[in-house]
Design a protein around this motif. Structure first.
Motif, PDB file in Angstrom:
ATOM      1  N   ARG A  24       0.800  -1.210   0.000  1.00 55.23           N
ATOM      2  CA  ARG A  24       0.000   0.000   0.000  1.00 55.23           C
ATOM      3  C   ARG A  24       0.840   1.271   0.000  1.00 55.23           C
ATOM      4  NH1 ARG A  24      -2.582   1.581   5.412  1.00 55.23           N
ATOM      5  NH2 ARG A  24      -0.844   1.328   6.815  1.00 55.23           N
TER       6      ARG A  24
ATOM      7  N   GLN B 222     -16.737  -1.236 -16.717  1.00 50.65           N
ATOM      8  CA  GLN B 222     -15.288  -1.111 -16.860  1.00 50.65           C
ATOM      9  C   GLN B 222     -14.787   0.199 -16.239  1.00 50.65           C
ATOM     10  OE1 GLN B 222     -17.373  -1.858 -19.388  1.00 50.65           O
ATOM     11  NE2 GLN B 222     -16.824  -3.972 -19.858  1.00 50.65           N
TER      12      GLN B 222
ATOM     13  N   VAL C 207     -16.188   1.924 -13.718  1.00 47.19           N
ATOM     14  CA  VAL C 207     -16.266   1.808 -12.260  1.00 47.19           C
ATOM     15  C   VAL C 207     -15.157   0.880 -11.744  1.00 47.19           C
ATOM     16  CG1 VAL C 207     -17.707   1.010 -10.340  1.00 47.19           C
ATOM     17  CG2 VAL C 207     -18.716   2.378 -12.179  1.00 47.19           C
ATOM     18  N   ASN C 208     -14.880  -0.207 -12.445  1.00 46.04           N
ATOM     19  CA  ASN C 208     -13.787  -1.108 -12.049  1.00 46.04           C
ATOM     20  C   ASN C 208     -12.440  -0.395 -12.084  1.00 46.04           C
ATOM     21  OD1 ASN C 208     -15.502  -3.252 -11.615  1.00 46.04           O
ATOM     22  ND2 ASN C 208     -15.156  -4.169 -13.631  1.00 46.04           N
TER      23      ASN C 208
ATOM     24  N   SER D  75     -11.949   2.810 -11.716  1.00 42.69           N
ATOM     25  CA  SER D  75     -11.947   3.740 -10.592  1.00 42.69           C
ATOM     26  C   SER D  75     -11.583   3.022  -9.291  1.00 42.69           C
ATOM     27  CB  SER D  75     -13.317   4.414 -10.467  1.00 42.69           C
ATOM     28  OG  SER D  75     -13.336   5.281  -9.359  1.00 42.69           O
ATOM     29  N   GLU D  76     -12.129   1.843  -9.075  1.00 45.78           N
ATOM     30  CA  GLU D  76     -11.818   1.062  -7.866  1.00 45.78           C
ATOM     31  C   GLU D  76     -10.346   0.649  -7.843  1.00 45.78           C
ATOM     32  OE1 GLU D  76     -13.731   0.597  -5.165  1.00 45.78           O
ATOM     33  OE2 GLU D  76     -15.176   1.901  -6.190  1.00 45.78           O
ATOM     34  N   LYS D  77      -9.832   0.272  -8.986  1.00 47.08           N
ATOM     35  CA  LYS D  77      -8.416  -0.109  -9.094  1.00 47.08           C
ATOM     36  C   LYS D  77      -7.516   1.086  -8.748  1.00 47.08           C
ATOM     37  CE  LYS D  77      -5.180  -1.946 -12.530  1.00 47.08           C
ATOM     38  NZ  LYS D  77      -5.030  -2.351 -13.929  1.00 47.08           N
TER      39      LYS D  77
ATOM     40  N   LYS E  69      -8.378   3.702  -6.904  1.00 41.39           N
ATOM     41  CA  LYS E  69      -8.544   3.972  -5.465  1.00 41.39           C
ATOM     42  C   LYS E  69      -7.649   3.040  -4.659  1.00 41.39           C
ATOM     43  CE  LYS E  69     -13.331   5.485  -5.344  1.00 41.39           C
ATOM     44  NZ  LYS E  69     -14.710   5.097  -4.980  1.00 41.39           N
ATOM     45  N   GLY E  70      -7.647   1.778  -5.016  1.00 44.48           N
ATOM     46  CA  GLY E  70      -6.832   0.798  -4.305  1.00 44.48           C
ATOM     47  C   GLY E  70      -5.347   1.116  -4.360  1.00 44.48           C
TER      48      GLY E  70
ATOM     49  N   GLU F 157      -4.255   4.163  -4.578  1.00 46.85           N
ATOM     50  CA  GLU F 157      -4.147   5.536  -4.086  1.00 46.85           C
ATOM     51  C   GLU F 157      -3.719   6.512  -5.178  1.00 46.85           C
ATOM     52  OE1 GLU F 157      -1.926   5.607  -0.420  1.00 46.85           O
ATOM     53  OE2 GLU F 157      -3.113   3.978   0.419  1.00 46.85           O
TER      54      GLU F 157
ATOM     55  N   LEU G  85     -14.080  10.321 -10.539  1.00 45.24           N
ATOM     56  CA  LEU G  85     -15.054   9.599 -11.345  1.00 45.24           C
ATOM     57  C   LEU G  85     -16.232  10.551 -11.486  1.00 45.24           C
ATOM     58  CD1 LEU G  85     -16.190   7.038 -12.708  1.00 45.24           C
ATOM     59  CD2 LEU G  85     -17.017   6.334 -10.451  1.00 45.24           C
TER      60      LEU G  85
ATOM     61  N   THR H  39      -7.624  11.546 -13.979  1.00 40.78           N
ATOM     62  CA  THR H  39      -6.652  11.528 -12.891  1.00 40.78           C
ATOM     63  C   THR H  39      -6.190  12.941 -12.620  1.00 40.78           C
ATOM     64  OG1 THR H  39      -4.716  11.307 -14.333  1.00 40.78           O
ATOM     65  CG2 THR H  39      -5.793   9.257 -13.576  1.00 40.78           C
TER      66      THR H  39
END
Length: 175
Positions: free
Chosen positions: A41, A125, A127-128, A130-132, A134-135, A137, A142, A156
């Protein structure tokens, strides 16, 4: 956690890079410091620090904008472009005090801004992705169009290209 903690763990006899560092940063010259890999992380922050510590001035600042292909095919072009503009401005404004953002928007860079506009097939795709981000950082916005509550695109904040390009390498240029 700070970079200095990892400097204390530096072992010049056994320099190592994890796959993230190998794929995103140029190999350092012998005179440059090599850091031990951090816990997953913290990799992004260590890499940002390393890029600036190494004086990587050739690395262009870039903002990625990702659009939905299904909307490009069905909405008026002006509306689609507006969605990308909303996301781009929002990402910059949300990060207006960030070092890279202030440099990207500085007077000496206004005529040299770099943006890369890519596309994904649809909402899932986007939303996925965006989650990637976020993970990992990675700062981004979005954009969700209101009042319809539809995720339309993301952008970004400005980053050195070598730090964020790996997250977008599988996406197509938006045409």
């Amino acid at each position: 956690m700070t970079t200095s903690k990892y400097l204390d763990q530096f072992n010049p006899a056994k320099p190592t890079f994890n796959s993230f560092f190998r794929s995103t940063l140029p190999k350092p010259r012998l005179s440059q410091t090599i850091l031990q890999p951090a816990p997953r992380r913290y990799n992004h922050f260590i890499a940002v620090s390393m890029a600036s510590d190494m004086g990587n001035t050739d690395d262009v600042l870039v903002q990625y904008v990702v659009m939905r292909r299904d909307l490009i095919d069905s909405w008026p072009m002006g509306s689609v472009i507006t969605q990308g503009c909303h996301a781009s401005v929002a990402a910059v404004w949300m990060n207006r005090e960030d070092h890279y953002t202030t440099k990207y928007c500085g007077d000496d860079n206004l005529d040299k801004m770099h943006k890369v506009t890519l596309e994904v097939k649809g909402e899932a795709q986007l939303v996925n992705l965006s989650e990637k981000l976020k993970g990992a950082e990675i700062g981004h916005k979005l954009w969700i169009e209101q009042p319809e509550n539809i995720p339309t695109c993301l952008a970004t904040k400005p980053y050195p290209k070598t730090l964020v390009a790996p997250f977008f390498k599988k996406l197509k240029l938006c045409k």
